[in-house]
Write a protein that holds these residues in place. Structure first.
Motif, PDB file in Angstrom:
ATOM      1  N   GLU A  76       0.834  -1.200   0.000  1.00 44.40           N
ATOM      2  CA  GLU A  76       0.000   0.000   0.000  1.00 44.40           C
ATOM      3  C   GLU A  76       0.873   1.255   0.000  1.00 44.40           C
ATOM      4  O   GLU A  76       1.851   1.339   0.734  1.00 44.40           O
ATOM      5  N   LEU A  77       0.512   2.240  -0.820  1.00 43.62           N
ATOM      6  CA  LEU A  77       1.226   3.508  -0.903  1.00 43.62           C
ATOM      7  C   LEU A  77       0.289   4.649  -0.523  1.00 43.62           C
ATOM      8  O   LEU A  77      -0.930   4.497  -0.567  1.00 43.62           O
ATOM      9  N   GLU A  78       0.879   5.795  -0.185  1.00 45.56           N
ATOM     10  CA  GLU A  78       0.068   6.977   0.107  1.00 45.56           C
ATOM     11  C   GLU A  78      -0.636   7.414  -1.179  1.00 45.56           C
ATOM     12  O   GLU A  78      -0.139   7.180  -2.282  1.00 45.56           O
ATOM     13  N   PRO A  79      -1.788   8.104  -1.061  1.00 44.40           N
ATOM     14  CA  PRO A  79      -2.513   8.518  -2.263  1.00 44.40           C
ATOM     15  C   PRO A  79      -1.829   9.649  -3.038  1.00 44.40           C
ATOM     16  O   PRO A  79      -2.225   9.951  -4.152  1.00 44.40           O
ATOM     17  N   ALA A  80      -0.776  10.236  -2.460  1.00 44.40           N
ATOM     18  CA  ALA A  80      -0.080  11.329  -3.127  1.00 44.40           C
ATOM     19  C   ALA A  80       1.349  10.923  -3.464  1.00 44.40           C
ATOM     20  O   ALA A  80       2.073  10.399  -2.616  1.00 44.40           O
ATOM     21  N   PHE A  81       1.745  11.190  -4.696  1.00 45.12           N
ATOM     22  CA  PHE A  81       3.131  10.997  -5.120  1.00 45.12           C
ATOM     23  C   PHE A  81       3.771  12.370  -5.126  1.00 45.12           C
ATOM     24  O   PHE A  81       3.314  13.276  -5.827  1.00 45.12           O
ATOM     25  N   LEU A  82       4.818  12.559  -4.333  1.00 42.15           N
ATOM     26  CA  LEU A  82       5.435  13.867  -4.132  1.00 42.15           C
ATOM     27  C   LEU A  82       6.843  13.882  -4.701  1.00 42.15           C
ATOM     28  O   LEU A  82       7.648  13.002  -4.402  1.00 42.15           O
ATOM     29  N   ALA A  83       7.134  14.889  -5.538  1.00 44.64           N
ATOM     30  CA  ALA A  83       8.477  15.068  -6.086  1.00 44.64           C
ATOM     31  C   ALA A  83       8.676  16.551  -6.406  1.00 44.64           C
ATOM     32  O   ALA A  83       7.824  17.170  -7.047  1.00 44.64           O
ATOM     33  N   ALA A  84       9.796  17.101  -5.959  1.00 44.14           N
ATOM     34  CA  ALA A  84      10.180  18.491  -6.250  1.00 44.14           C
ATOM     35  C   ALA A  84       9.066  19.479  -5.910  1.00 44.14           C
ATOM     36  O   ALA A  84       8.712  20.356  -6.698  1.00 44.14           O
ATOM     37  N   ASP A  85       8.489  19.355  -4.709  1.00 44.38           N
ATOM     38  CA  ASP A  85       7.423  20.232  -4.224  1.00 44.38           C
ATOM     39  C   ASP A  85       6.157  20.219  -5.081  1.00 44.38           C
ATOM     40  O   ASP A  85       5.340  21.130  -5.018  1.00 44.38           O
ATOM     41  N   GLU A  86       6.003  19.199  -5.891  1.00 43.03           N
ATOM     42  CA  GLU A  86       4.776  19.017  -6.668  1.00 43.03           C
ATOM     43  C   GLU A  86       4.256  17.619  -6.381  1.00 43.03           C
ATOM     44  O   GLU A  86       5.017  16.718  -6.041  1.00 43.03           O
ATOM     45  N   SER A  87       2.944  17.451  -6.536  1.00 47.68           N
ATOM     46  CA  SER A  87       2.354  16.174  -6.190  1.00 47.68           C
ATOM     47  C   SER A  87       1.259  15.794  -7.177  1.00 47.68           C
ATOM     48  O   SER A  87       0.596  16.658  -7.751  1.00 47.68           O
ATOM     49  N   LEU A  88       1.087  14.512  -7.340  1.00 51.46           N
ATOM     50  CA  LEU A  88      -0.030  13.960  -8.099  1.00 51.46           C
ATOM     51  C   LEU A  88      -0.820  13.115  -7.104  1.00 51.46           C
ATOM     52  O   LEU A  88      -0.287  12.162  -6.524  1.00 51.46           O
ATOM     53  N   VAL A  89      -2.075  13.502  -6.870  1.00 48.89           N
ATOM     54  CA  VAL A  89      -2.888  12.884  -5.825  1.00 48.89           C
ATOM     55  C   VAL A  89      -3.988  12.036  -6.456  1.00 48.89           C
ATOM     56  O   VAL A  89      -4.699  12.498  -7.347  1.00 48.89           O
ATOM     57  N   ALA A  90      -4.112  10.816  -5.976  1.00 43.55           N
ATOM     58  CA  ALA A  90      -5.185   9.922  -6.422  1.00 43.55           C
ATOM     59  C   ALA A  90      -6.404  10.150  -5.546  1.00 43.55           C
ATOM     60  O   ALA A  90      -6.347   9.993  -4.335  1.00 43.55           O
ATOM     61  N   LEU A  91      -7.510  10.565  -6.179  1.00 41.35           N
ATOM     62  CA  LEU A  91      -8.771  10.756  -5.467  1.00 41.35           C
ATOM     63  C   LEU A  91      -9.828   9.858  -6.089  1.00 41.35           C
ATOM     64  O   LEU A  91      -9.788   9.571  -7.291  1.00 41.35           O
ATOM     65  N   GLU A  92     -10.781   9.430  -5.276  1.00 37.67           N
ATOM     66  CA  GLU A  92     -11.918   8.670  -5.776  1.00 37.67           C
ATOM     67  C   GLU A  92     -13.158   9.548  -5.657  1.00 37.67           C
ATOM     68  O   GLU A  92     -13.458  10.060  -4.583  1.00 37.67           O
ATOM     69  N   LEU A  93     -13.837   9.722  -6.772  1.00 46.48           N
ATOM     70  CA  LEU A  93     -15.053  10.530  -6.826  1.00 46.48           C
ATOM     71  C   LEU A  93     -16.221   9.575  -7.031  1.00 46.48           C
ATOM     72  O   LEU A  93     -16.247   8.814  -7.993  1.00 46.48           O
ATOM     73  N   GLU A  94     -17.175   9.625  -6.126  1.00 46.21           N
ATOM     74  CA  GLU A  94     -18.290   8.677  -6.150  1.00 46.21           C
ATOM     75  C   GLU A  94     -19.596   9.419  -6.382  1.00 46.21           C
ATOM     76  O   GLU A  94     -19.881  10.411  -5.721  1.00 46.21           O
ATOM     77  N   MET A  95     -20.379   8.933  -7.344  1.00 50.45           N
ATOM     78  CA  MET A  95     -21.681   9.528  -7.588  1.00 50.45           C
ATOM     79  C   MET A  95     -22.683   8.444  -7.955  1.00 50.45           C
ATOM     80  O   MET A  95     -22.314   7.367  -8.406  1.00 50.45           O
ATOM     81  N   THR A  96     -23.947   8.751  -7.762  1.00 50.94           N
ATOM     82  CA  THR A  96     -25.025   7.846  -8.132  1.00 50.94           C
ATOM     83  C   THR A  96     -25.643   8.346  -9.425  1.00 50.94           C
ATOM     84  O   THR A  96     -25.939   9.531  -9.556  1.00 50.94           O
ATOM     85  N   VAL A  97     -25.809   7.431 -10.368  1.00 53.73           N
ATOM     86  CA  VAL A  97     -26.408   7.749 -11.657  1.00 53.73           C
ATOM     87  C   VAL A  97     -27.742   7.015 -11.716  1.00 53.73           C
ATOM     88  O   VAL A  97     -27.807   5.810 -11.462  1.00 53.73           O
ATOM     89  N   PHE A  98     -28.819   7.743 -12.030  1.00 50.85           N
ATOM     90  CA  PHE A  98     -30.163   7.188 -12.010  1.00 50.85           C
ATOM     91  C   PHE A  98     -30.670   6.875 -13.415  1.00 50.85           C
ATOM     92  O   PHE A  98     -30.298   7.539 -14.386  1.00 50.85           O
TER      93      PHE A  98
END
Length: 146
Positions: free
Chosen positions: A56-78
């Motif tokens: 398991e890794l942290e959701p953010a990858f950090l390099a040179a004061d910049e980061s790429l963050v993995a987020l999960e967006l959840e929605m319901t579609v009707f």
């Protein structure tokens, strides 16, 4: 059919010192882009793992004061026809507001229809009311005769 769709987003964050700071900023930034139009979309930290060892890794990858963050967006579609239809709708709705942020469908789950059990319970209740009325009426007639 209604579906719950989870979309993974890779959110870039600049000028950060720690992974926790990057995650907080990414969630805030994403919330600002989605609101007020999509305020029903839930934003959570994504889950990452090492492709080689599965650690398991942290959701953010950090390099040179910049980061790429993995987020999960959840929605319901009707009222969708298929899972693929729900995925296209979720990706389009979220993607229109998150410009230049890559999205990937992580999970599509069909939500059980709640109307059917409620209707069955309502039918049972009506049947019980009818039986109760039949039982009460003869007793009421006895009281009138007295």
């Amino acid at each position: 059919m209604d579906c719950r769709v989870v979309v993974e987003a890779a959110v870039p964050v600049y000028d950060v010192a720690t992974a926790d700071e990057a995650v907080r900023i990414a969630i805030s930034k994403t919330g600002d882009m989605l609101n007020p139009d999509l305020n029903y979309v839930e934003i959570n930290m994504g889950e990452r793992s090492c492709p080689h060892c599965g650690e398991e890794l942290e959701p953010a990858f950090l390099a040179a004061d910049e980061s790429l963050v993995a987020l999960e967006l959840e929605m319901t579609v009707f009222n969708v026809e298929r899972d693929e239809h729900a995925a296209r709708i979720a990706r389009k709705e979220i993607g229109q507001r998150l410009e230049n942020i890559p999205l990937d469908i992580v999970e599509i789950e069909e939500i059980p229809d709640e109307d059917e059990p409620a209707e069955a319970e309502a039918d049972d209740t009506e049947a019980d009311d009818t039986a109760t009325d039949e039982e009460i009426l003869p007793e009421f007639e006895e009281l009138i005769d007295e």
